[in-house]
Design a protein around this motif. Structure first.
Motif: not given
Length: 367
Positions: A244-252, A282-288
């Motif tokens: 349920n975890l989503r991570l993202r990052g970016e640099a320029a 971001a974390y999807n907590f709806l399944p809990h």
């Protein structure tokens, strides 16, 4: 100007009517849109804005030649006044020739393949009502140029695209907005300077995507007073999804050669270097709390970006050394529909109190 705006708007809706009645089996229609509510802290009230209404129109001529397009209407209508917010624009329109299974060519107006959101900007693909400010002031969206290029996927875990396109115009660069005003966007684009841009994505593990992007081209457009005016951009990004975890990052990192000469000729204050980065979780907590295929994410994002990271001939201004914090919720009742709410804090290096803003919005995408 008024006549042009009227014709452009009528042409857009006539095109929609033609699409709605098209029965060709090789033609497909899609699109996306988003309604935003923005309320700055301390204001008497907020603003509602149907920010984007976009139509995709694609056609498959045969098993190896296709056409793809994206037409966007911003802020609901195009007005006669030059300073009005409305815009009608073709953001993509290109032919794709795929003579081989994994490789092919594209020619037309294409999105510069730099960063994440310039390519994947539908409202159900990112968190937050508004796109990150990093993707406005460092890597501008929606950045498209006319050109030709090559793409492919030499392995299931690797894909790439590289294009030769019309370059940027130094006369449009600014201290606060960086490269954004320099985009030619396929509008009678000058070929005095051309650029090379590309992207490579590597997916070593399920759920993990690593990307690298670049753009390199001159921006003087034949004006010797601007010196070399070469723009070099390098960007890297990572996306990771596990459970349920989503991570993202970016640099320029962006370098503008002879920025001091451009400033002298245009009375501007652009930086020699522009840089920035952001990280988001971001974390999807709806399944809990419920057994549902819907998703409800809580997310947080931190951005740092400076459009005067390095300067020549003047001292960098603290107002352009910025950082933003965004926290909020994204509800996806369907994978193609997003309902969003967030709160943002905008700050810079001037040691002033951060400015807050509440945002809410809905968005959709269909293909």
């Amino acid at each position: 100007m008024k006549t042009f705006s009227t014709i452009a708007t009528l042409s857009f809706f006539l095109a929609l009517a033609a699409v709605a009645t098209a029965q060709e089996s090789g033609t497909t229609v899609g699109g996306y849109g988003e309604l935003h509510y923005n309320e700055p802290e301390g204001s008497a009230g907020g603003r509602l804005d149907f920010h984007r209404f976009v139509i995709y129109l694609d056609h498959q001529f045969n098993d190896w030649i296709s056409f793809a397009s994206e037409t966007e209407l911003e802020h609901t209508f195009v007005a006669a006044e030059e300073d009005a917010p409305g815009e009608l624009a073709i953001e993509q329109a290109y032919l794709e020739l795929r003579p081989w299974e994994r490789y092919g060519f594209r020619a037309g107006i294409m999105l510069a393949p730099v960063g994440i959101i310039n390519l994947y900007h539908e409202p159900n693909t990112f968190h937050g009502v508004e796109r990150p400010n990093y993707h406005r002031n460092v890597i501008p969206t929606t950045w498209r140029e006319a050109g030709i290029g090559f793409f492919g996927a030499p392995a299931h875990t690797v894909n790439f695209q590289v294009y030769v396109v019309s370059s940027l115009k130094a006369t449009g660069f600014s201290a606060g907005g960086g490269l954004r005003g320099g985009r030619q966007q396929g509008i009678e684009s000058s070929t005095r300077n051309m650029a090379v841009t590309g992207r490579v994505e590597y997916m070593p593990l399920l759920g993990l995507s690593l990307g690298g992007s670049f753009f390199a081209g001159g921006a003087d457009m034949g004006n010797a007073a601007f010196g070399d005016a070469a723009v070099t951009l390098f960007a890297g990004d990572v996306r990771y999804a596990v459970g349920n975890l989503r991570l993202r990052g970016e640099a320029a990192f962006i370098s503008i050669a002879d920025a001091d000469m451009i400033n002298a000729a245009t009375e501007s204050a652009i930086g020699d270097q522009i840089n920035g980065w952001y990280a988001e979780a971001a974390y999807n907590f709806l399944p809990h709390i419920a057994d549902s295929e819907q998703q409800l994410f809580v997310f947080g994002r931190y951005e740092m970006y400076n459009t005067q990271a390095e300067t020549t001939g003047f001292e960098a201004m603290d107002i352009y050394d910025r950082n933003d914090v965004t926290v909020g919720l994204t509800w996806l009742p369907s994978p193609e529909v997003a309902v969003k709410m967030d709160y943002q804090l905008f700050d810079d290096a001037r040691d002033l109190d951060a400015r807050g803003q509440f945002n809410a919005g809905i968005g959709y995408a269909f293909f």
